[in-house]
Scaffold this motif. Structure first.
Motif, short mmCIF file in Angstrom:
data_model
loop_
_atom_site.label_atom_id
_atom_site.label_comp_id
_atom_site.label_asym_id
_atom_site.label_seq_id
_atom_site.Cartn_x
_atom_site.Cartn_y
_atom_site.Cartn_z
N ASN A 161 5.46 -6.16 18.01
CA ASN A 161 5.68 -7.47 18.35
C ASN A 161 6.68 -8.01 17.48
OD1 ASN A 161 3.47 -7.28 19.86
ND2 ASN A 161 1.96 -7.61 18.35
N SER A 162 7.78 -8.34 17.99
CA SER A 162 9.15 -8.93 17.39
C SER A 162 8.62 -10.31 16.67
CB SER A 162 10.00 -9.16 18.22
OG SER A 162 9.90 -9.56 19.34
N GLU A 163 7.93 -11.09 17.22
CA GLU A 163 7.71 -12.54 16.68
C GLU A 163 6.97 -12.36 15.56
OE1 GLU A 163 4.20 -11.43 18.75
OE2 GLU A 163 6.23 -11.29 19.36
N LEU A 164 5.56 -11.40 15.41
CA LEU A 164 4.62 -11.35 14.67
C LEU A 164 5.51 -10.81 13.08
CD1 LEU A 164 1.77 -11.84 13.43
CD2 LEU A 164 1.27 -9.67 14.28
N THR A 165 6.32 -9.82 13.49
CA THR A 165 6.98 -9.37 12.15
C THR A 165 7.93 -10.51 11.49
OG1 THR A 165 8.74 -8.42 13.52
CG2 THR A 165 7.05 -7.09 12.93
N SER A 166 8.51 -11.42 12.26
CA SER A 166 9.58 -12.41 11.91
C SER A 166 8.36 -13.55 11.28
CB SER A 166 10.11 -13.05 13.07
OG SER A 166 10.80 -14.08 12.49
N TRP A 167 7.44 -13.64 11.69
CA TRP A 167 6.48 -14.90 10.91
C TRP A 167 5.86 -14.43 9.90
CZ3 TRP A 167 3.33 -15.80 16.14
CH2 TRP A 167 4.07 -16.30 17.11
N LEU A 168 5.34 -12.91 9.67
CA LEU A 168 4.95 -12.49 8.35
C LEU A 168 5.96 -12.40 7.37
CD1 LEU A 168 2.80 -9.80 9.74
CD2 LEU A 168 2.01 -11.56 8.58
N HIS A 169 7.37 -12.23 7.69
CA HIS A 169 8.59 -12.32 7.22
C HIS A 169 8.63 -13.47 6.08
CE1 HIS A 169 13.18 -11.05 7.23
NE2 HIS A 169 12.68 -11.43 5.93
N SER A 170 8.05 -14.75 6.68
CA SER A 170 8.47 -15.87 5.99
C SER A 170 6.92 -16.44 5.53
CB SER A 170 9.07 -17.07 6.99
OG SER A 170 8.27 -17.01 8.25
N PHE A 171 5.90 -16.05 6.29
CA PHE A 171 4.75 -16.71 5.86
C PHE A 171 4.05 -16.14 4.71
CE2 PHE A 171 4.26 -18.71 10.05
CZ PHE A 171 3.51 -19.73 9.92
N THR A 172 4.12 -14.77 4.50
CA THR A 172 3.38 -14.07 3.40
C THR A 172 3.86 -14.51 2.04
OG1 THR A 172 3.20 -12.34 5.08
CG2 THR A 172 2.63 -11.96 2.65
N PRO A 173 5.16 -14.44 1.82
CA PRO A 173 5.85 -14.81 0.58
C PRO A 173 5.32 -16.36 0.23
CG PRO A 173 7.43 -14.55 2.12
CD PRO A 173 6.41 -14.07 2.59
N ALA A 174 5.32 -17.10 1.24
CA ALA A 174 5.33 -18.71 0.92
C ALA A 174 3.93 -19.04 0.53
CB ALA A 174 5.65 -19.42 2.37
N ILE A 175 2.89 -18.54 1.30
CA ILE A 175 1.58 -18.67 1.05
C ILE A 175 1.09 -18.17 -0.41
CG2 ILE A 175 0.56 -16.94 2.39
CD1 ILE A 175 -0.77 -20.51 2.06
N ASN A 176 1.57 -17.15 -0.68
CA ASN A 176 1.14 -16.58 -2.01
C ASN A 176 1.79 -17.31 -3.22
OD1 ASN A 176 -0.56 -13.66 -1.98
ND2 ASN A 176 0.82 -13.78 -0.22
N HIS A 177 3.18 -17.70 -2.86
CA HIS A 177 3.57 -18.64 -4.03
C HIS A 177 2.95 -19.95 -4.00
CE1 HIS A 177 6.98 -20.06 -6.53
NE2 HIS A 177 6.95 -21.13 -5.97
N TYR A 178 2.95 -20.48 -2.67
CA TYR A 178 2.29 -22.11 -2.84
C TYR A 178 0.96 -22.05 -3.60
CZ TYR A 178 0.76 -26.43 -0.74
OH TYR A 178 0.25 -27.47 -0.45
N LEU A 179 0.06 -21.08 -3.05
CA LEU A 179 -1.25 -21.33 -3.70
C LEU A 179 -1.40 -21.20 -5.34
CD1 LEU A 179 -3.35 -19.41 -1.09
CD2 LEU A 179 -3.14 -21.93 -1.21
N ARG A 180 -0.67 -20.30 -5.67
CA ARG A 180 -0.80 -19.71 -7.10
C ARG A 180 0.13 -20.85 -8.05
NH1 ARG A 180 -2.80 -15.19 -9.34
NH2 ARG A 180 -2.05 -14.97 -11.58
N GLU A 181 1.27 -21.19 -7.47
CA GLU A 181 2.39 -21.85 -8.30
C GLU A 181 2.30 -23.51 -8.23
OE1 GLU A 181 3.56 -20.14 -10.59
OE2 GLU A 181 3.06 -18.09 -9.78
N GLU A 182 2.05 -23.72 -7.09
CA GLU A 182 2.16 -25.09 -6.49
C GLU A 182 0.83 -25.90 -6.54
OE1 GLU A 182 4.50 -27.04 -3.76
OE2 GLU A 182 6.16 -25.51 -4.02
N LEU A 183 -0.24 -25.04 -6.21
CA LEU A 183 -1.82 -25.58 -6.08
C LEU A 183 -2.59 -25.06 -7.28
CD1 LEU A 183 -2.51 -25.62 -2.24
CD2 LEU A 183 -1.25 -27.29 -3.65
N ASP A 184 -2.10 -24.20 -8.12
CA ASP A 184 -2.46 -23.64 -9.30
C ASP A 184 -3.87 -22.84 -8.95
OD1 ASP A 184 -0.54 -24.47 -11.34
OD2 ASP A 184 -1.05 -26.39 -10.58
N PHE A 185 -4.17 -22.27 -7.95
CA PHE A 185 -5.25 -21.34 -7.82
C PHE A 185 -4.90 -19.98 -8.03
CE2 PHE A 185 -8.51 -19.06 -5.79
CZ PHE A 185 -9.63 -19.68 -6.00
N LYS A 186 -5.62 -19.46 -9.10
CA LYS A 186 -5.11 -18.32 -9.75
C LYS A 186 -6.48 -17.32 -9.45
CE LYS A 186 -1.55 -19.74 -12.32
NZ LYS A 186 -1.00 -20.83 -11.86
#
Length: 496
Positions: A359-384
């Motif tokens: 699925n070409s679209e899903l691989t593209s989305w995971l490309h951008s979503f996965t690093p973003a959510i892991n960084h955001y929750l931990r570094e900006e929202l401080d959930f460790k």
């Protein structure tokens, strides 16, 4: 931007052992950070609370711990008039990440204007978020995001409690009761929004909340809806494919020039009319249709789909979705097109074959979503936490029996005159097509007495229409208008 340091509330953890390794799940904990955002040119402050909240069983024991992110606009003196939007994604097994950091929340992905990933990864302000008019909570069902079940004393999980159409709806309604009570939101107007399988979830929750928790809603928003238990098999399902085929072919310039030169919103009603009024009556005849009718239908389907008449006849007029994604650009460019969003192209090992390799679209989305959510929750929202964030979690096998969610939604609307429904779909979505969404809307209330409370909005994008910059603005504006139009006037009774 984050303005001040985070504040922890109480913390409670539960530990157990899996494969000789100690696992620690935050059971009842939260952290709050303060931020500001500018939406539609107006700046305001808001709070972001991330945490884990227990699901309790009848004995008062925790069965699971669900991860949530809760955004509230600061400076609101009276939250009993402030709408609360409760957001779910789908899968089943998908985290509530997609709409969270790409659609309705105050922060969105750094992607290009058409939704494709760019580096460096990350997120930015969302100038179109609905946080100006409503508070939002993003809920992660069991085994999605950081949410986890609590094993029994023998280390086992009762999978039937969580992983099925009916089970999912039942336990989430219980959890929402706890959340709404803790946050003091019983008086607030409430809205459910679900995407993909999340539309099955929220359609069922509308009635479950109403009849089991006595929690009444003002609106349900179905984003790229599934069939929600409504039957559309056989010739109806085949005929309903054609408008999507036409949309995808139009996007890739694969239609005859007289169609290609039309605006998409001008073309699609023409194809819909043909599918309903001419194609469907012929398909009903099956193998007993006249040869001349079959030839004529194949020629017209080819005209609207970008496929060859030969391919359509080879498939007895029933071209599978997978074959369409493989075939549309096979001879023209040698690429495949995406399932969830057919604007995306894929590259297979061989041009031959029955369906795309991936699925070409899903691989593209995971490309951008996965690093973003892991960084955001931990570094900006401080959930460790050391728990892995499940973009797609282990929820299978999923019990799909007993799916009456469409009927449940109809019944909830019938019982509650204040409950309206908005459907949003992308024209290039080949998984939950926009025309099937329209069809489900038409079939939801056979009486026709509630059709003024059902509305549809379409967008020139795919399953996650909000990834396209233009549609991020338009779709949020449609949500904002829906919320504001479904808030009853003060003192207005809920009655027919």
């Amino acid at each position: 931007m984050r303005k001040i340091a985070f504040l922890f509330s109480f913390c409670l953890f539960i530990s157990f052992t899996v494969n000789a390794q100690k696992v620690e799940i935050p059971l009842d904990t939260s952290v709050t950070t303060q931020h500001s955002v500018s939406i539609n040119g107006k700046s305001f402050d808001y709070s972001a609370e991330t945490g884990m909240l227990p699901l309790w069983n009848e004995a008062g024991e925790p069965e699971a711990s669900l991860f949530y992110t809760y955004y509230t606009r600061n400076g609101i003196k009276n939250r009993e008039n402030r709408p609360l939007v409760i957001s779910f994604n789908g899968g089943p097994g998908s985290a509530s990440v997609w709409m969270h950091i790409a659609y309705t929340g105050p922060r969105v992905l750094k992607i290009d204007d058409e939704g494709f990933p760019v580096q460096p990864y990350g997120i930015k302000e969302n100038p179109h978020s609905i946080l100006d008019v409503a508070d939002i909570v993003y809920v992660n069902p069991v085994n999605t995001g950081y949410s986890r079940p609590i094993p029994d004393k023998d280390g086992k999980v009762d999978r039937e409690r969580f992983f099925g159409v009916e089970a999912d709806i039942e336990y989430l309604a219980e959890w929402l009761n706890t959340f709404v009570t803790r946050k003091g939101r019983w008086l607030s107007p409430k809205y459910l929004i679900g995407e993909s399988y999340g539309t099955t979830r929220v359609s069922g929750l509308a009635l479950e909340l109403q009849n089991s928790q006595w929690m009444y809603l003002n609106g349900v928003i179905l984003v790229s809806p599934t069939e929600i238990g409504l039957d559309r098999e056989g010739p109806v399902e085949v005929a309903n494919r054609l408008p999507y085929f036409a949309a995808a072919a139009w996007y890739h310039n694969a239609l005859p020039s007289e169609l290609q030169n039309k605006e998409l919103e001008e073309l699609l009603p023409e194809v819909e009319n043909y599918a309903i009024n001419e194609l469907l009556p012929v398909l009903v005849k099956g193998g007993f249709m006249e040869d001349s009718d079959k030839e004529a239908v194949a020629e017209r389907m080819a005209y609207y789909s970008g496929l060859s008449k030969k391919v359509i006849l080879q498939n007895n007029l029933e071209v599978p979705f997978g074959y369409f994604w493989k075939e549309l650009l096979r001879d023209k460019e040698g690429y495949t097109v995406g399932r969830l969003d057919s604007r995306y192209k894929g590259l297979d090992a061989k041009e031959a074959g029955e369906r795309p390799d991936y699925n070409s679209e899903l691989t593209s989305w995971l490309h951008s979503f996965t690093p973003a959510i892991n960084h955001y929750l931990r570094e900006e929202l401080d959930f460790k936490t050391d728990l892995k964030y499940f973009m797609f979690g282990p929820v299978h096998p999923w019990d799909r029996s007993g799916n009456n969610t469409g009927e449940n939604l109809r019944q909830a609307m019938a019982q509650n005159p204040n409950l309206d429904v908005l459907i949003q779909s992308g024209y290039f979505d080949g998984a939950t097509t926009y025309f099937n969404a329209k069809y489900s809307m038409w079939q939801l209330d056979p009486s026709g007495k509630m059709k003024d409370r059902l509305s549809f909005k379409g967008y020139q994008s795919g399953h996650m229409m909000y990834l396209r910059s233009e549609d991020l603005e338009k779709a949020n504006d449609d949500l904002r208008e829906f919320i504001q139009n479904t808030l009853p006037g003060e003192g207005t009774p809920a009655k027919y």
